[in-house]
Design a protein around this motif. Structure first.
Motif, PDB file in Angstrom:
ATOM      1  N   UNK A   1      45.841  34.633  55.517  1.00 33.69           N
ATOM      2  CA  UNK A   1      44.469  34.848  55.070  1.00 33.69           C
ATOM      3  C   UNK A   1      44.073  33.680  54.174  1.00 33.69           C
ATOM      4  N   UNK A   2      43.134  32.863  54.622  1.00 33.81           N
ATOM      5  CA  UNK A   2      42.702  31.671  53.883  1.00 33.81           C
ATOM      6  C   UNK A   2      41.392  32.018  53.176  1.00 33.81           C
ATOM      7  N   UNK A   3      41.415  32.003  51.821  1.00 35.17           N
ATOM      8  CA  UNK A   3      40.257  32.380  51.012  1.00 35.17           C
ATOM      9  C   UNK A   3      39.758  31.176  50.223  1.00 35.17           C
ATOM     10  N   UNK A   4      38.432  31.008  50.150  1.00 33.49           N
ATOM     11  CA  UNK A   4      37.800  29.986  49.315  1.00 33.49           C
ATOM     12  C   UNK A   4      36.776  30.705  48.439  1.00 33.49           C
ATOM     13  N   UNK A   5      37.078  30.861  47.132  1.00 30.88           N
ATOM     14  CA  UNK A   5      36.237  31.643  46.234  1.00 30.88           C
ATOM     15  C   UNK A   5      35.990  30.864  44.946  1.00 30.88           C
ATOM     16  N   UNK A   6      34.733  30.816  44.456  1.00 29.50           N
ATOM     17  CA  UNK A   6      34.458  30.177  43.148  1.00 29.50           C
ATOM     18  C   UNK A   6      35.034  31.032  42.028  1.00 29.50           C
ATOM     19  N   UNK A   7      35.171  30.466  40.826  1.00 31.14           N
ATOM     20  CA  UNK A   7      35.762  31.233  39.712  1.00 31.14           C
ATOM     21  C   UNK A   7      34.894  32.419  39.325  1.00 31.14           C
ATOM     22  N   UNK A   8      35.575  33.496  38.878  1.00 32.51           N
ATOM     23  CA  UNK A   8      34.896  34.660  38.345  1.00 32.51           C
ATOM     24  C   UNK A   8      35.691  35.129  37.125  1.00 32.51           C
ATOM     25  N   UNK A   9      34.999  35.485  36.044  1.00 31.15           N
ATOM     26  CA  UNK A   9      35.645  36.056  34.857  1.00 31.15           C
ATOM     27  C   UNK A   9      35.344  37.545  34.849  1.00 31.15           C
TER      28      UNK A   9
ATOM     29  N   UNK B   1      39.528  35.181  38.465  1.00 28.94           N
ATOM     30  CA  UNK B   1      39.976  35.012  39.841  1.00 28.94           C
ATOM     31  C   UNK B   1      39.212  33.850  40.453  1.00 28.94           C
ATOM     32  N   UNK B   2      39.882  33.157  41.373  1.00 26.24           N
ATOM     33  CA  UNK B   2      39.268  32.092  42.139  1.00 26.24           C
ATOM     34  C   UNK B   2      40.275  31.514  43.108  1.00 26.24           C
ATOM     35  N   UNK B   3      39.803  30.913  44.170  1.00 32.83           N
ATOM     36  CA  UNK B   3      40.695  30.270  45.136  1.00 32.83           C
ATOM     37  C   UNK B   3      40.028  28.970  45.580  1.00 32.83           C
ATOM     38  N   UNK B   4      40.635  27.811  45.255  1.00 34.07           N
ATOM     39  CA  UNK B   4      41.926  27.606  44.576  1.00 34.07           C
ATOM     40  C   UNK B   4      41.932  28.193  43.167  1.00 34.07           C
ATOM     41  N   UNK B   5      43.156  28.338  42.621  1.00 30.89           N
ATOM     42  CA  UNK B   5      43.327  28.954  41.320  1.00 30.89           C
ATOM     43  C   UNK B   5      42.597  28.145  40.266  1.00 30.89           C
TER      44      UNK B   5
ATOM     45  N   UNK C   1      34.983  33.245  20.359  1.00 24.21           N
ATOM     46  CA  UNK C   1      35.821  32.404  21.206  1.00 24.21           C
ATOM     47  C   UNK C   1      35.237  32.403  22.615  1.00 24.21           C
ATOM     48  N   UNK C   2      35.248  31.204  23.240  1.00 22.67           N
ATOM     49  CA  UNK C   2      34.667  31.052  24.575  1.00 22.67           C
ATOM     50  C   UNK C   2      35.763  30.671  25.554  1.00 22.67           C
ATOM     51  N   UNK C   3      35.817  31.411  26.699  1.00 17.52           N
ATOM     52  CA  UNK C   3      36.768  31.144  27.783  1.00 17.52           C
ATOM     53  C   UNK C   3      35.999  30.496  28.937  1.00 17.52           C
ATOM     54  N   UNK C   4      36.502  29.364  29.474  1.00 17.65           N
ATOM     55  CA  UNK C   4      35.855  28.647  30.577  1.00 17.65           C
ATOM     56  C   UNK C   4      36.837  28.571  31.739  1.00 17.65           C
ATOM     57  N   UNK C   5      36.389  28.995  32.949  1.00 18.75           N
ATOM     58  CA  UNK C   5      37.208  28.914  34.165  1.00 18.75           C
ATOM     59  C   UNK C   5      36.495  28.013  35.164  1.00 18.75           C
ATOM     60  N   UNK C   6      37.238  27.048  35.773  1.00 21.75           N
ATOM     61  CA  UNK C   6      36.615  26.136  36.733  1.00 21.75           C
ATOM     62  C   UNK C   6      37.616  25.793  37.834  1.00 21.75           C
ATOM     63  N   UNK C   7      37.085  25.671  39.050  1.00 25.34           N
ATOM     64  CA  UNK C   7      37.816  25.058  40.160  1.00 25.34           C
ATOM     65  C   UNK C   7      36.830  24.192  40.931  1.00 25.34           C
ATOM     66  N   UNK C   8      37.220  23.679  42.078  1.00 24.68           N
ATOM     67  CA  UNK C   8      36.388  22.732  42.809  1.00 24.68           C
ATOM     68  C   UNK C   8      35.140  23.375  43.378  1.00 24.68           C
ATOM     69  N   UNK C   9      35.036  24.709  43.350  1.00 23.90           N
ATOM     70  CA  UNK C   9      33.869  25.401  43.897  1.00 23.90           C
ATOM     71  C   UNK C   9      32.899  25.860  42.826  1.00 23.90           C
ATOM     72  N   UNK C  10      33.262  25.695  41.524  1.00 20.83           N
ATOM     73  CA  UNK C  10      32.309  26.108  40.513  1.00 20.83           C
ATOM     74  C   UNK C  10      32.948  26.272  39.151  1.00 20.83           C
ATOM     75  N   UNK C  11      32.134  26.803  38.181  1.00 22.24           N
ATOM     76  CA  UNK C  11      32.552  26.950  36.791  1.00 22.24           C
ATOM     77  C   UNK C  11      31.837  28.169  36.221  1.00 22.24           C
ATOM     78  N   UNK C  12      32.512  28.902  35.284  1.00 17.99           N
ATOM     79  CA  UNK C  12      31.924  30.077  34.640  1.00 17.99           C
ATOM     80  C   UNK C  12      32.566  30.234  33.277  1.00 17.99           C
TER      81      UNK C  12
ATOM     82  N   UNK D   1      46.371  31.998  51.245  1.00 17.46           N
ATOM     83  CA  UNK D   1      46.330  30.587  50.896  1.00 17.46           C
ATOM     84  C   UNK D   1      44.900  30.146  50.591  1.00 17.46           C
ATOM     85  N   UNK D   2      44.836  29.059  49.854  1.00 18.41           N
ATOM     86  CA  UNK D   2      43.555  28.392  49.630  1.00 18.41           C
ATOM     87  C   UNK D   2      43.393  27.280  50.669  1.00 18.41           C
TER      88      UNK D   2
END
Length: 1292
Positions: free
Chosen positions: A448-456, A479-483, A523-534, A372-373
């Motif tokens: 298992x509670x994971x909090x992870x910033x986005x990664x490409x 990958x990231x948690x939250x999604x 083409x540019x792919x951007x991933x973001x959640x509440x812990x970061x952006x990449x 879970x996140x």
């Protein structure tokens, strides 16, 4: 969103690869790609991956290894308890723990005693995120005690009596295997008369003189310690009646009465079990063994039945000559009373065993790991069943949850733990324990509670190339948690991509369905959640497609001509094409006549073999195109002046220059008949070994008439020559003179030498024997030599006759051997042979594959993994693995049924495979076995897996009844295959006007628990079409359709209708009938099809206005659907009816009444009856009247009874459907008895029974009394022709 995953048990491994694979499966709900660098950084609570069995019996002579392996991040530490208290291994010098593992090794071989370490052990694996615990492992050393000494008296038994020889083995752990042998270590033969019981005793239903012997020995084999204990021999002496009578006669005088009774036949008596009833309790999933052994003479036969039910098919087996009933994989449904019946010609005996099936706990829903996140919710569910119902208890990190540290996000509700708004500190391992008096289940499941910033994870600046007008897929693995949320941009400052021209996949991939040249770019792919952006950039290039602008064309060419095919292409300048030519979808012939150019294919000097299809294939790295053309070869214009034929045979064959190993052969060619001779074929005959058989020797060019031939020793040669031209072969020449060569040593050794064992302890050496002429002399033999490979050992050799096999006994199981076979004859040996490698015999594999895992892909497909077994335990050539899988139950119906196990074989050392054709929403079991040349090894523990829900099948039926002015009643049946939990039914309907146009469609959702409804507020006298289907949470299933009409008038419907459709089905045809109400002169038709099939209805036109029709050409044993319709103004149909044709018969029955042999037989029978009646009439007139006859005359019966053919008595005449009782006036048989099998009635029905008195002349005393006469038979009013037998009886 609540990401849940199921943790699957893995094999022990401390390597990073295992952790990577485990975490990839664990967080699949979070869409984590397989990236080892990422996964190595993620924290994970401990998970037990391998542990010893709950009941662990160890060999007291060997070290005790108690397994406990676990994985986690960081790696877990291990501790143990023994008998509920902490086990400090540092204080016991005999106990060590393996490095990076929790496995304990107790050193017994260096002074320790296994008995001192008996107890209950439990392992705990702990890291900063929680603690997992193993099962309670009960350690017990095996025991093989000696047999108690006892004095055994000889058994003296009379012939025909029963006998039981008791074994009573010592109690061991585990229990021993019992068998009976003699002093020569030969197993005692067993049969229906003599057999061993489940308790090890030897039972004789009746003894015979040949049972006399003094060496009945019971052996107990203790497999765990590989020891065998022997009981003292038991002596049995059987006295036959003849010998006993001779003994008595020798000791008594002639005046004495002497003599033993002869062997007496006896009805069955049960030796075991005793009494008339007994009880047995067995656990679910085990094997049920029931036994009945009976005494009796003749030997009784045992039969088994289940009272009030049938023995389960496919799970029932009979052993020990049907004295043992074996039912595998028993369930609660197998409880009941089982009766064994022992029977011989004198009677029977029976015993009833009341079986109760209990159940240790088994999983309904095992708890699954949660990832879970922070801030998310989740649940752990633990549901088990058993008999009695198990008790559920929870632990947290190995501590009962009631006394565990409190967690505000956790709430326990019986078999469920509810988590709300979790935080990273909520990570823990929870244990669910389900137990009853027959066992327990323990499962670990972590949160298992994971909090992870986005990664490409996709490579930066990756280049994608596609062909124009084809799809383009641009990856953005993340990958990231939250999604994280994913967005795509084109160009450096481009706007976010949206619209129907793009497809955005959940895994981050961007799909351009139809890429064009202007799609090229960055083409540019951007991933973001509440812990970061990449973000990450990729590049796309769109290429021009490859085309064939000038394709090869159809050609017709004369033989020996030249032909060319063109293939001109156009392609993208950045792509390098390759051109391949095929003939008939295969490579071009390796012939210099075929010339491949840059843009063409040329064939020189064309022949008939060049006829066919030629294909040009152009390949690039991105696409491929092809084009084909046909070449037809025709004959050149004929030249009739020349006639071609096969050559004449050569003649004047002569042998010169005879040497030991060669001779010169010369000949004169025959006429070549206008076609030059291309070659000569020389053949030889061996008159010494194979007279009359000609063999190929050699061939020479057609210009040569002399050849030097190589010869073999010890062959009586004759030669002949055959000439060959383009037309064909000549007849063989006359044979040459014979030439016998001298004997010599063999020149060669046998070929195809192999060593393959047929049994685990032998090596079978085979070879292809030399042919007769290869022996080079008389006395051909073989020297067979062998030695074990990689062992410093001398060769062992034997010389055998002219055979092709030799068996070496007493070899180790499946070890390599060096083998060689050398030929020799009376003159000496052949050259030294080459060595080959063989193997001694294989034995069944020793161990089962471990770490069996199942990954369910969808509702009908699963993937199974396993670890390969060590090659040394295969004990043979590894052929592959077999996966046995079977359906346990449907999860929607909760009903169990036995289904045949399915088997999939995976060749070689493969460690995974796909299981297709699974049924949705079902529970399955599987196991894996390794296979070698000998057979299958033991099965791995059964693995349980479940398939998810699917869409249901169509409802089983839809009936529409009770039409009124404005309503219809609908009834339906649930789907045959729900494939999940039904949530509702969907009913759609619309009106149909007289021109068959459809009106507006109305949709109604109906609860899943309903099976009927009344549809109201409809239009009167209107036809409606209904569409009906069921739904699960996955979606809607296939629909069933039906039509119905509301009526115009409650009293008499004006609308025509067809009702009461009925069928009478036979093997290949069916008679369809119906009732019609409506205008005259309707044109009917019959539509039919296979029930449940989606194929179109088949239609048959009914001639005239008949209300019946015969469907022909049907398939036997098949269910059909049928409906009747009328064509014309109204165009309506009846409701559907379903019928099933009869099963296929081996052959059609023939009406014997029309057969000539039957008519002749009946005439002969009638003539015989007439003669018997005349004889009886004469005898009766001589004997006068009997009182019974007077009674008959006074009370004449309208039915005169015919004569019985078997004994001449008067009986009852009736046809097959008129079973009337015996009438007053019937006569008794001549032996003054009434046989039950001759008639269903007897004199008992009329008076005092068969014990009534008779006069001296045989007449019956007294009046018939008792039962009243039954109603007169209806046969006198029948319109059938009178029976000829009745007519003759009336005449008498």
């Amino acid at each position: 969103m609540q990401p849940k995953i199921m943790m699957k048990k893995k094999s022990v491994s401390a390597s990073k690869a295992s952790l990577v694979l485990f975490l990839c499966q664990m967080i699949s709900a979070l869409d984590v790609p397989l990236d080892s660098k990422l996964l190595e950084e993620l924290s994970q609570p401990p998970t037990i991956t391998q542990q010893s069995p709950k009941d662990y019996i160890v060999d007291p002579r060997e070290n005790i290894v108690i397994q406990c392996e676990a994985k986690g991040k960081p790696p877990p530490s291990f501790s143990w308890t023994r008998n509920g208290t902490h086990f400090d291994i540092d204080k016991d010098a005999q106990v060590t723990m393996k490095p990076n593992s929790g496995t304990l090794v107790i050193n017994i071989m260096n002074g320790g005693k296994a008995e001192a370490y008996e107890g209950v052990y439990q392992c705990t694996a702990r890291n900063e995120r929680g603690a997992a615990i193993s099962n309670n492992i009960v350690i017990r050393p095996s025991r093989s005690p000696l047999w108690t000494k006892e004095r055994l008296e000889p058994n003296h038994v009379r012939e025909g009596d029963s006998l039981v020889l008791h074994c009573r083995p010592p109690v061991g752990l585990p229990p021993p295997i019992i068998f009976w042998m003699d002093n020569a270590f030969q197993r005692l033969p067993q049969s229906e008369r003599v057999s061993q019981g489940l308790n090890g005793d030897l039972y004789f239903s009746n003894v015979q003189p040949e049972d006399t012997r003094e060496d009945y020995i019971c052996y107990a084999r203790f497999n765990h310690t590989q020891t065998i204990q022997q009981k003292q021999p038991i002596s049995v002496k059987v006295f036959s009646m003849d010998s006993l009578n001779d003994t008595i006669a020798a000791n008594l005088s002639d005046t004495d009465i002497y003599g033993a009774k002869p062997v007496t036949e006896r009805q069955p008596v049960l030796l075991t079990p005793t009494g008339s009833t007994s009880t047995k309790v067995e656990l679910r999933g085990n094997v049920l063994l029931l036994e009945c052994i009976a005494a009796g003479l003749p030997t009784p036969v045992i039969r088994w039945i289940k009272e009030g039910g049938e023995l389960p098919a496919n799970r029932t087996f009979f052993e020990n000559f049907k004295k043992t009933l074996k039912i595998i994989d028993v369930s609660e449904a197998d409880s009941g009373n089982y009766k064994c019946i022992a029977r011989n010609i004198l009677g029977s005996a029976h015993h009833v065993i009341s079986v109760t099936v209990k159940a240790a706990p088994y999983w309904i829903t095992a708890p699954r790991n949660l990832v879970l996140s922070p801030g998310e919710d989740g649940t752990l569910i633990c549901r088990a069943n058993g008999n009695p119902k198990p008790n559920i208890s929870w632990l947290a990190n190995g501590v009962p949850i009631a006394i565990a540290p409190e967690d505000p996000s956790r709430k326990v509700d019986g078999d469920t733990i509810i988590f709300s708004h979790v935080q990273e500190r909520s990570s823990a391992v929870y244990q669910c324990n389900a137990s009853n008096e027959y066992g327990y289940l323990l499962a670990n499941a972590f949160v298992n509670v994971l909090a992870e910033p986005p990664r490409i994870l996709t490579t930066t600046n990756k280049l994608y190339q596609v062909i124009a007008d084809s799809p383009a897929l641009l990856d953005c693995a993340y990958f990231g948690s939250p999604k994280p949320e994913i967005e795509w941009f084109k160009g450096v400052k481009g706007s976010i991509l949206r619209g129907n021209e793009y497809i955005f996949h959940d895994n981050g991939t961007l799909e351009i369905p139809v890429a064009q040249k202007d799609s090229t770019g960055t083409y540019t792919c951007v991933a973001r959640n509440e812990l970061g952006k990449i973000q990450n950039e990729v590049h796309l290039e769109v290429k021009d497609p490859t085309m064939i602008i000038k394709q090869p064309e159809y050609k017709v060419i004369q033989r020996y001509g030249q032909v060319s095919f063109e293939c001109i292409i156009k392609h993208d300048s950045t792509l390098l094409p390759t051109v391949i030519w095929l003939k008939d979808n295969d490579a071009l012939p390796d012939d210099e006549r075929f010339l491949v150019g840059k843009d063409n294919l040329t064939i020189m000097n064309v022949t008939d073999k060049d006829d066919g299809t030629y294909t040009c294939i152009v390949n690039t790295t991105l696409d491929s195109v092809s084009a084909s053309a046909v070449l037809t070869v025709v004959a050149a214009p004929p030249t009739p002046a020349i006639i071609y034929a096969r050559p004449n045979p050569p003649f004047d064959l002569e042998l010169t220059g005879q040497l030991e190993r060669s001779v010169e052969l010369s000949w004169i060619p025959g006429d070549e008949n206008n076609s030059p001779i291309t070659n000569f074929v020389i053949e030889y005959e061996d008159g010494l070994h194979e007279p009359g058989v000609w063999h190929y020797q050699t061939e020479v060019p057609g210009t040569q008439t002399t050849v030097q031939l190589k010869l073999s020793p010890y062959v009586n040669y004759s030669f002949r020559v055959i000439a060959v031209n383009e037309i064909g072969r000549s007849q063989p020449s006359e044979p040459s003179e014979q030439y016998l060569t001298k004997s010599a040593n063999p020149d060669e050794n046998p070929s195809n030498v192999q060593g393959i064992g047929s049994e685990p302890d032998n090596l079978v050496i085979t070879w292809e024997s030399l042919k007769g002429f290869q022996s080079n002399g008389p006395g051909l033999q073989y020297k067979v030599s062998w030695r074990q490979k990689d062992v410093d050992d001398e060769w062992t050799s034997v010389i055998v006759a002219n055979v092709s096999k030799y068996i070496v006994s007493g070899t180790p199981t499946f070890v390599p051997y060096e083998i060689k076979v050398q030929a020799l004859n009376d003159l000496g040996y052949a050259p030294e042979p080459s060595e080959v490698i063989g193997h001694s015999g294989e034995d069944l594999p020793m161990v089962a594959p471990g770490n069996v895992q199942v990954h369910v892909i969808n509702s009908t497909l699963a993937k199974v993994h396993w670890d390969p077994v060590p090659l040394k335990t295969v004990r043979g050539h590894l052929q592959g693995y077999k996966v046995y899988y079977w359906k346990v139950q449907s999860l929607s119906r909760r009903s169990r049924r036995h289904v045949e196990k399915k088997i999939l074989t995976f060749r070689g050392n493969k460690t995974f495979g796909m299981l297709p054709g699974l049924e949705p929403y079902s529970s399955y079991k599987l196991n894996v076995r390794v296979v070698n040349g000998k057979g299958e090894g033991p099965a791995s523990p059964d693995k349980v897996f479940k398939t998810p829900e699917g869409v249901p099948s169509s409802p089983s039926f839809l009936k529409i009844t009770n039409p009124t002015l404005d309503s219809l009643t609908l009834e339906w049946g649930s789907p045959t295959h729900p494939n999940g939990i039904l949530i509702s039914y969907i009913l759609k309907f619309q009106p149909i006007n007289n021109t068959h146009e459809l009106g507006p469609l109305v949709e109604i959702r109906i609860p899943a628990n309903e099976s009927s409804m009344i549809l109201k507020n409809l239009n009167y006298s209107t036809r409606y079409k209904f569409y009906f289907n069921a739904q699960t949470s996955v979606g809607s299933g296939s629909q069933i359709t039906e039509e119905a009409v509301t009526i115009m008038d409650e009293v008499q419907p004006l609308y025509p209708r067809i009702r009461n459709v009925t069928t009478a089905a036979a093997e290949t045809y069916a008679n369809i009938s119906w009732e019609y109400e409506g205008p005259d002169h309707a044109n009917f038709y019959v539509e039919y099809g296979v029930a449940g099939s989606k194929e179109d209805w088949k239609k048959e036109i009914v001639n005239g206005s008949r209300s019946f029709f015969v469907l022909k050409g049907l398939t036997p044993g098949t269910a059909y659907k049928v409906r009747v319709g009328a064509e014309g103004l109204f165009g309506f149909r009846s409701s559907e009816d379903v019928f099933e044709t009869g099963p296929a018969m081996a052959s059609r029955q023939v009406d014997i009444a029309t057969q000539g042999w039957f008519i002749g037989l009946m005439c002969a029978v009638a003539l015989l009856i007439l003669i018997l009646l005349i004889v009886c009439f004469i005898r009766r007139n001589k004997g006068g009247k009997y009182p019974v006859k007077e009674k008959e005359d006074a009370h004449a019966d309208p039915e005169i009874q015919p004569m019985k053919e078997d004994d001449g008595t008067f009986g009852e005449y009736s046809d097959a459907e008129d079973h009337k009782p015996l009438k007053k006036g019937s006569r008794t048989p001549s032996d003054r008895t009434v046989k039950k099998e001759d008639s269903d009635d007897s004199l008992v029905d009329y008076g005092e029974g068969v014990n009534g008195q008779f006069n001296e002349d045989g007449s019956f005393i007294g009046q018939y009394s008792g039962k009243k006469e039954k109603e007169p038979a209806e046969g006198n009013e029948s319109s059938e022709a009178p029976s000829p037998v009745n007519a003759m009886n009336s005449f008498v």
